[in-house]
Design an enzyme around this catalytic site. Structure first.
Site, PDB file in Angstrom:
ATOM      1  N   GLN A 138       0.837  -1.204   0.000  1.00 35.31           N
ATOM      2  CA  GLN A 138       0.000   0.000   0.000  1.00 35.31           C
ATOM      3  C   GLN A 138       0.870   1.252   0.000  1.00 35.31           C
ATOM      4  O   GLN A 138       1.644   1.466   0.934  1.00 35.31           O
ATOM      5  CB  GLN A 138      -0.916  -0.007   1.225  1.00 35.31           C
ATOM      6  N   GLY A 139       0.746   2.072  -1.027  1.00 38.08           N
ATOM      7  CA  GLY A 139       1.531   3.291  -1.129  1.00 38.08           C
ATOM      8  C   GLY A 139       0.705   4.533  -0.839  1.00 38.08           C
ATOM      9  O   GLY A 139       0.303   5.244  -1.765  1.00 38.08           O
ATOM     10  N   SER A 161       1.089   6.651   2.697  1.00 37.97           N
ATOM     11  CA  SER A 161       1.865   7.604   3.496  1.00 37.97           C
ATOM     12  C   SER A 161       3.146   8.022   2.790  1.00 37.97           C
ATOM     13  O   SER A 161       3.734   7.257   2.007  1.00 37.97           O
ATOM     14  CB  SER A 161       2.215   7.007   4.856  1.00 37.97           C
ATOM     15  N   GLU A 193      -9.970  -1.395   5.568  1.00 34.99           N
ATOM     16  CA  GLU A 193      -8.761  -1.593   6.363  1.00 34.99           C
ATOM     17  C   GLU A 193      -9.072  -1.518   7.852  1.00 34.99           C
ATOM     18  O   GLU A 193      -8.525  -2.280   8.655  1.00 34.99           O
ATOM     19  CB  GLU A 193      -7.715  -0.543   5.998  1.00 34.99           C
ATOM     20  N   GLU A 230      -5.990   9.882  16.789  1.00 36.43           N
ATOM     21  CA  GLU A 230      -6.578  11.218  16.742  1.00 36.43           C
ATOM     22  C   GLU A 230      -7.417  11.407  15.481  1.00 36.43           C
ATOM     23  O   GLU A 230      -8.467  12.068  15.503  1.00 36.43           O
ATOM     24  CB  GLU A 230      -5.463  12.269  16.802  1.00 36.43           C
TER      25      GLU A 230
END
Length: 379
Positions: free
Chosen positions: A128-129, A131, A246, A366
């Site tokens: 998974q690309g 971040s 996810e 958060e």
């Protein structure tokens, strides 16, 4: 949970248990028990996935038209919990449970035919690309750029904390294809073949000492234009859809309970009264979470997205993961001071260290609280 099962559901549970007794080897159980990263290594997860594929049980979350099982939500819950309790390896979810739903919902028929069968068989191993070094919780600030050049895109940038990129041959990625007033509107969702010039994968060693994540550098990487999923500049919509899967379809309770059993097994002799209380408190928290998870995920049709409640599941599961790992170290007592590679104590200590990231990856705590607050405000 037995109180919830009728005769047919108990029959299904017994079928799953029989299958696990017959096909789940001691080697696979031992490998999963020693897993210290987020996911098992491919030799474990793919071996188990192929066994499940032979049985027709590899994709319990997929619709039947794509090779799914056709199970009811409760049958899927039973299956996942029995696998976890038996110590089966976790099937690597990045392809199966993250990008596959996006392909089913937004991909073209040709893209579905090209990639879904290879995900199901395990021939393609995905990462998974999302971040980047300057775009983690604020994902919309990503800067990896894809420039259209005729029938292709040229991509430059880098992706951070890319789990199992060193094993993967494909990456789904968010890239910037336009500069817009709202940064979310200029993002596209693409598929990148990692075995091509311009891709440089560098390891990041975790606080626990293992290699699970990476930084991926993309320098003049060229992909076909038909590797774009859906419409250009609509990738943010697809990413939000993916993140619901996810965060909310993983069925965490069974794995958390298995982790609790692993922690208990490290005790030398019967637990003290204090240790019994600590174990009981965590076990009760897991009971409550299991019922909540069943009430949410147990009502989803195969292929269905859970919506904003996925953030509640992810937040609670992440904190429970940390709670269970803290308990494991507490039960070790003085034995937790030393680390002997490969020992049970070392596995528990490493799990504790790596679990510090559980409330960061997949969307920081958060961020989840913000999503929950926004959803409540819209009620």
């Amino acid at each position: 949970m037995d109180l919830l099962l009728d005769a047919e559901q108990r029959r299904f549970r017994d079928e799953v248990r029989t299958f696990l007794d017959e096909r789940l080897t001691d080697e696979l159980r031992d490998g999963q028990s020693r897993t210290i990263g987020v996911y098992p290594e491919p030799d474990l997860s793919l071996a188990w996935q192929r066994i499940l594929l032979e049985k027709g049980w590899a994709a319990p979350t997929w619709p039947t038209k794509f090779g799914g099982t056709g199970w009811s939500p409760l049958e899927r819950f039973i299956f996942e919990n029995e696998c976890a309790q038996a110590g089966a390896p976790l099937v690597y979810p990045i392809g199966m449970r993250l990008v596959a739903p996006v392909l089913m919902e937004f991909g073209s028929p040709e893209q579905q035919q090209r990639w879904l069968p290879q995900i199901l068989s395990g021939e393609d191993y995905w990462c998974q690309g999302f971040s980047e070094p300057g775009a983690g919780s604020d994902l919309a600030s990503l800067r990896t750029r894809a420039t259209r050049e005729g029938d292709s895109y040229r991509i430059n940038g880098s992706k951070m904390w890319t789990t199992h990129a060193h094993h993967a041959n494909r990456m789904f990625a968010l890239v910037r294809t336009a500069e817009t007033e709202r940064p979310q509107q200029g993002i596209s969702f693409v598929v990148i073949d990692l075995h091509q010039p311009g891709v440089d994968i560098r390891p990041i060693i975790s606080i626990g000492g293992d290699h699970d994540v990476n930084q991926v550098f993309l320098t003049d990487v060229v992909i076909p234009a038909d590797n774009l999923i859906g419409e250009e500049n609509h990738g943010w919509t697809y990413a939000k859809y993916l993140l619901e899967f996810e965060r909310g379809t993983g069925l965490f309770s069974g794995r958390l309970r298995a982790s609790l059993r692993r922690a208990e097994a490290a005790l030398n002799g019967p637990p003290s009264a204090h240790q019994q209380r600590l174990i009981a408190e965590v076990a009760m928290e897991l009971d409550v979470f299991e019922m909540f998870e069943l009430s949410v995920v147990g009502t989803l049709p195969n292929g269905g997205a859970p919506g904003p409640v996925s953030s509640v599941l992810k937040l609670r599961a992440s904190r429970l993961k940390q709670t269970v790992s803290q308990l494991g170290v507490a039960l070790l007592g003085a034995d937790g001071v030393r680390r002997v590679p490969g020992s049970t104590e070392d596995v528990l200590i490493t799990d504790y260290l790596n679990a510090r990231a559980a409330t960061i990856f997949g969307g920081a705590a958060e961020v989840q609280l913000g999503i929950i607050a926004k959803a409540l405000g819209e009620l």
